[in-house]
Structures are given as structure tokens and as C-alpha cells.
Design an enzyme around this catalytic site. Structure first.
Site, short mmCIF file in Angstrom:
data_model
loop_
_atom_site.label_atom_id
_atom_site.label_comp_id
_atom_site.label_asym_id
_atom_site.label_seq_id
_atom_site.Cartn_x
_atom_site.Cartn_y
_atom_site.Cartn_z
N THR A 160 0.90 -1.16 0.00
CA THR A 160 0.00 0.00 0.00
C THR A 160 0.93 1.20 0.00
OG1 THR A 160 -0.15 0.17 2.40
CG2 THR A 160 -1.83 -1.19 1.32
N HIS A 161 0.55 2.27 -0.66
CA HIS A 161 1.42 3.46 -0.83
C HIS A 161 2.77 3.09 -1.41
CE1 HIS A 161 -1.49 5.39 1.90
NE2 HIS A 161 -1.39 4.26 2.59
N SER A 282 18.55 -1.66 -26.09
CA SER A 282 18.87 -0.26 -26.31
C SER A 282 19.92 -0.17 -27.42
CB SER A 282 19.41 0.34 -25.02
OG SER A 282 20.22 1.46 -25.30
N LYS A 288 21.23 -3.39 -21.74
CA LYS A 288 19.80 -3.22 -21.49
C LYS A 288 18.90 -4.30 -22.06
CE LYS A 288 18.17 0.50 -20.41
NZ LYS A 288 17.51 0.91 -19.19
N GLU A 295 5.26 -1.20 -21.46
CA GLU A 295 5.33 0.27 -21.57
C GLU A 295 4.46 0.79 -22.70
OE1 GLU A 295 9.84 0.97 -19.82
OE2 GLU A 295 9.51 1.00 -21.96
N GLN A 327 -20.15 10.80 -39.32
CA GLN A 327 -19.15 10.08 -40.09
C GLN A 327 -17.83 9.98 -39.32
OE1 GLN A 327 -19.14 10.50 -44.43
NE2 GLN A 327 -17.09 11.33 -44.26
N LYS A 330 -16.17 6.81 -36.96
CA LYS A 330 -15.56 5.57 -37.41
C LYS A 330 -14.08 5.43 -37.06
CE LYS A 330 -19.04 5.18 -40.76
NZ LYS A 330 -19.63 6.43 -40.20
#
Ligand code: ARG
Length: 461
Positions: A160-161, A282, A288, A295, A327, A330
Site C-alpha cells: 500500500t502506498h 537499447s 539493457k 510500456e 461520419q 468511425k
């Protein structure tokens, strides 16, 4: 260059040709051709009804149906020639019909307008997409259940928090997402009931002078009901707004879930890892491995919210009945449908790519003093009022934290400094396993409950 006005199905009262810019500005065929299959289905039902009510002959109907089926095949195989000067999907198909079968083709539009036609197409289209989306939600739930089964007793810090709060089972956490998806599915089903109402027969806005049989058309097209007011039927786009609101909620849930996946995978947590196939790298930092899929889903949520706001704004203050504004319903709807379905597909693939690092989860739960409430509950059972027990445990946590120890690593005598009521049975309570096992009631986090809930959700998909 301007096109020949006489070629337009509505060209009769015009003498000057349409400005080329106006033609481009008003056309919708570039995007509404996606409705072709539904437009043809609607026309087939309409033609059958015209024959049944003897507005056209059986022979004329057969000719129309044969030609429409041929057009349908050409559309499906990408052979059909679309023309922007014929404005929209409806007039492109109708013009092809007239071009091929002449006078008979011109009779299809009897007792019909593009206004009730487009409203019918949109409902047929969206009904199918709701059904497809439902299947995709089921697939995500099935993936969640599988992972929850495997981790029905894996322990993690419940938050929580964004602070460690109490230990929970990972299975229980995953099932929280299944609950959200169950609600999403039920919202879509609810919205489907109001989608499945037939506008056709309303004609332009006031109905028609011909002896039509709307119930027959409804039956042919699988609609549960016939719209009861022609003005409302041609102008109503509530069903799209409702769908977009439901879609926004699904996206909101996927986005929250994505955020957790990103957090769980982050350096500070390392609770989970995702398969290499479901991550990207990356271009500059060789080390990475990024969670780009969740995301992107988080990011795409904004698009769907935007589509909802676009439709709400489109309909705001729009007078009865049909206006060309409509119109614009759509592209937003198509975008939302495509985005939602793609994100659900992504999630159904992403979940099985999760591997869980039980130790990191367990360590984080241990570090976070997550059994402090259990210790307070233990004191309550010895007769201490809860508020006093809360204060006593607060002191114990302060002490343990100063000594850089977890609660269960304190000795009995250390613990007894805070209350003489603490006996050596306290250690069972301080254990993470004991904490989750004890929460064994409907809605609780115990592994037994997780199994019960898995069986319950499984029955629903
Ligand atoms: N392309 C139009 C639409 O999407 C079809 C209905 C046109 N009706 C009209 N009266 N101009 O709304």
C-alpha cells in the site's frame, strides 16, 4: 479535375460538379470500406425483406443477391475497385451493383437510406468485435490462471502506498487482475445488448411509406430487437460511446498491470523476468533489456481514452436526427478496437513469458516487516486492545530497524522487552508463510483460497 456529377447516386438535383477538395474532404470510403462485409450482409437482408413484402420481385431479389455475393468476394480478395468520388462504402457497393445489373440494382435502395444503413453496419461490425474482444479477454485470463496455479503459494510483499504492507501470495495478486477482467467482460456483454438493436427501416429519419417487415430483417441479421423510434435510431451512437468506455476500462486495467510488470522487473525489485523474445534492447547501452511491451500498452491506453473523448464530444449538442458529424465516429472506434485487441493479444503472450524470482519476492517481504500486523493480532488474542497492540508492535519495529534485523530474527527476550505476553509460539506468527496461511477466508490471500478462486474463475472462461 472534378468528377461527373451525374455519376453520383445523389446527383439528380445538382448542376455543378463537386469541387475536388470537397470530394476529398467528405469521402469516408478510405476508412469505412472496412465495413463492406457488414454493408453487404445488411443489403442482402434488406433485399430479402423487399422480396418477402413484394416490394420487389423474387427474381429481382435473386439477381441482387447473386451480384452482392460476387462483390463480396471481390472485396475479400482485394479485387474490388474503390472510388473516392463515390464517397463511402455504401455508395461504392450500390454503384457497382447498378453498373453490373442495371435497373434491378437501382431498386435495392427502396425503403432505405444511408442513415439507417450506416447505423446498421456499425452495429453489426461492433457486435462481432465485442465477441472477438471477449475471446481475447478470456485468453488473458487463462494465461493468468496458469501462472497463478504455479504460484498459488509463492510469497511477495503486498503493497500500500508502494510500501511493503503485508505478505500476499503471488497467485492472489494475479487473481486480482482476473477479477478486473471478469468485470470488463461483463461490461462488454452488457453493452452488447444495446448494440444488438436494428436501426434499418428507420430510413432517413421518419420511417418509410413502404410495407416493410423490420422483424424479418432483425431475424435475418441476428438482432434481438428492432429500434422503436426512427429519429433516435439513425442518430444514436450511445452504443459506440458505451463500448469505448468499456474499452477504456480494459485499457486502464492493462495499463495498471503493465506498470506493475515494469516495477517488478526493475533493478530494485527483480521479482520477475520476461523472456528475451518479449523484450527489446537499447541502441546505445549494450546491457539493457527493456520491458517495452508493457510500456507500450501503458502508452496506448491514452489513445483509447482519446477515442472515448472524441465520441463524447462528437455527440455533445448534436440535434436530431442524422448529421454528417457522425461520419467521424468511425476512425476513433476502429482505432480503439484495433488498439484494444492488439494489447490483449500482447498480454496473452506476455504473461506466459514471466519467470518469477521467488527469493527476491520473499526477501522483500521479509525486509518490509510485513508480519507486523500479525504480531499485533497475536497480542489482541492475549487480551490487548488493538490500538495498544499497534503501539507495542510499532516500538518493536523501531527497535528491529535500528538493529537492522527482521522481526522474526529478534530473539524471544528481545521481543519480550515490548510485552510480557509474547511467548515462544510468536515465531509461527512472524513467519511469512504463517501470515498468508492464516488469511483463509473468501477473498483472503491463503494458498487454499487461491486454489478455490482459480477453480471459480476457470469455470467462467
Ligand atoms: N458516410 C456516411 C457516414 O459515415 C454515411 C451516411 C451518409 N448520410 C448522408 N445523409 N450523407 O455517416
Amino acid at each position: 479535375m472534378t468528377s461527373d456529377q451525374t455519376k453520383k447516386p445523389w446527383g439528380g438535383r445538382f448542376t455543378a460538379p463537386t469541387d475536388e477538395f470537397v470530394e476529398q474532404f467528405t469521402q469516408s470510403v478510405s476508412f469505412d470500406k472496412r465495413l463492406a462485409h457488414y454493408d453487404i450482409a445488411g443489403s442482402i437482408a434488406h433485399a430479402k425483406m423487399l422480396a418477402k413484402t413484394k416490394i420487389i420481385s423474387k427474381k429481382e431479389c435473386d439477381e441482387i443477391l447473386t451480384c452482392l455475393k460476387q462483390i463480396e468476394e471481390e472485396v475479400a480478395s482485394d479485387q474490388f475497385k474503390w472510388s473516392a468520388s463515390l464517397e463511402d462504402v455504401h455508395m461504392n457497393i450500390e454503384s457497382a451493383l447498378v453498373e453490373r445489373i442495371g435497373e434491378t440494382g437501382k431498386k435495392l435502395h427502396t425503403a432505405r437510406s444511408r442513415n439507417d444503413q450506416v447505423a446498421t453496419d456499425m452495429r453489426l461490425y461492433l457486435r462481432d468485435e465485442v465477441d472477438d474482444t471477449t475471446l481475447k479477454i478470456n485468453a488473458v485470463m487463462a494465461a493468468l490462471l496458469k501462472l497463478a496455479e504455479k504460484h498459488h503459494d509463492s510469497i511477495m510483499p503486498g503493497m500500500t502506498h508502494m510500501q511493503a504492507a503485508q505478505p500476499v501470495t503471488f497467485g492472489h495478486h494475479l487473481l486480482a487482475w482476473a477479477e478486473m477482467l471478469l468485470r470488463d467482460r461483463s461490461r462488454l456483454q452488457d453493452c452488447r445488448q444495446r448494440i444488438n438493436v436494428l436501426p434499418l427501416g428507420s430510413a432517413a429519419l421518419a420511417g418509410t411509406t413502404f410495407p416493410i417487415d423490420r422483424n424479418y430483417v432483425a431475424k435475418l441479421l441476428g438482432f434481438d430487437e428492432v429500434a422503436q423510434n426512427s429519429l433516435d435510431a439513425v442518430s444514436d451512437r450511445d452504443f459506440i460511446v458505451e463500448f469505448l468506455a468499456s474499452a477504456s476500462l480494459v485499457m486502464m486495467h492493462l495499463s495498471r498491470f503493465s506498470e506493475e510488470i515494469v516495477l517488478w522487473m526493475s533493478e530494485g525489485n527483480r521479482f520477475i523476468d520476461l523472456d528475451d523474445a518479449w523484450c527489446t534492447g537499447s541502441s546505445i547501452m549494450p546491457q539493457k533489456k527493456n520491458p517495452d511491451i508493457p510500456e507500450l500498452i501503458r502508452g496506448k491506453t491514452g489513445r483509447v481514452y482519446g477515442d472515448l473523448i472524441a465520441l463524447l464530444t462528437l455527440m455533445k449538442a448534436q440535434p436530431l436526427a442524422y448529421n454528417r458529424d457522425n461520419q467521424e465516429d468511425k476512425e476513433s472506434l476502429f482505432d480503439a478496437v484495433d488498439t484494444l485487441k492488439m494489447c490483449l493479444t500482447a498480454f496473452a503472450g506476455l504473461i506466459p513469458s514471466i519467470t518469477v524470482n521467488n527469493k527476491s519476492m520473499l526477501d522483500a517481504a521479509e525486509r518490509g516487516y510485513t508480519t507486523a500486523t500479525d504480531l499485533a493480532d497475536y497480542l489482541v488474542l492475549q487480551g490487548v486492545p488493538f490500538r495498544d497492540a499497534h503501539a507495542v508492535v510499532g516500538k518493536a519495529v523501531q527497535y528491529a530497524s535500528k538493529k537492522s534485523k527482521t522481526l522474526s530474527a529478534l530473539s524471544l527476550s528481545e521481543l519480550q522487552q515490548f510485552s510480557e505476553l509474547i511467548k515462544d509460539d510468536v515465531f509461527a506468527v512472524l513467519k511469512l508463510e504463517g501470515s498468508v496461511l492464516a488469511r483463509n477466508h473468501v477473498g483472503g490471500t491463503s494458498p487454499t483460497q487461491v486454489k478455490i478462486q482459480i477453480a471459480r474463475v476457470k469455470k467462467k472462461i
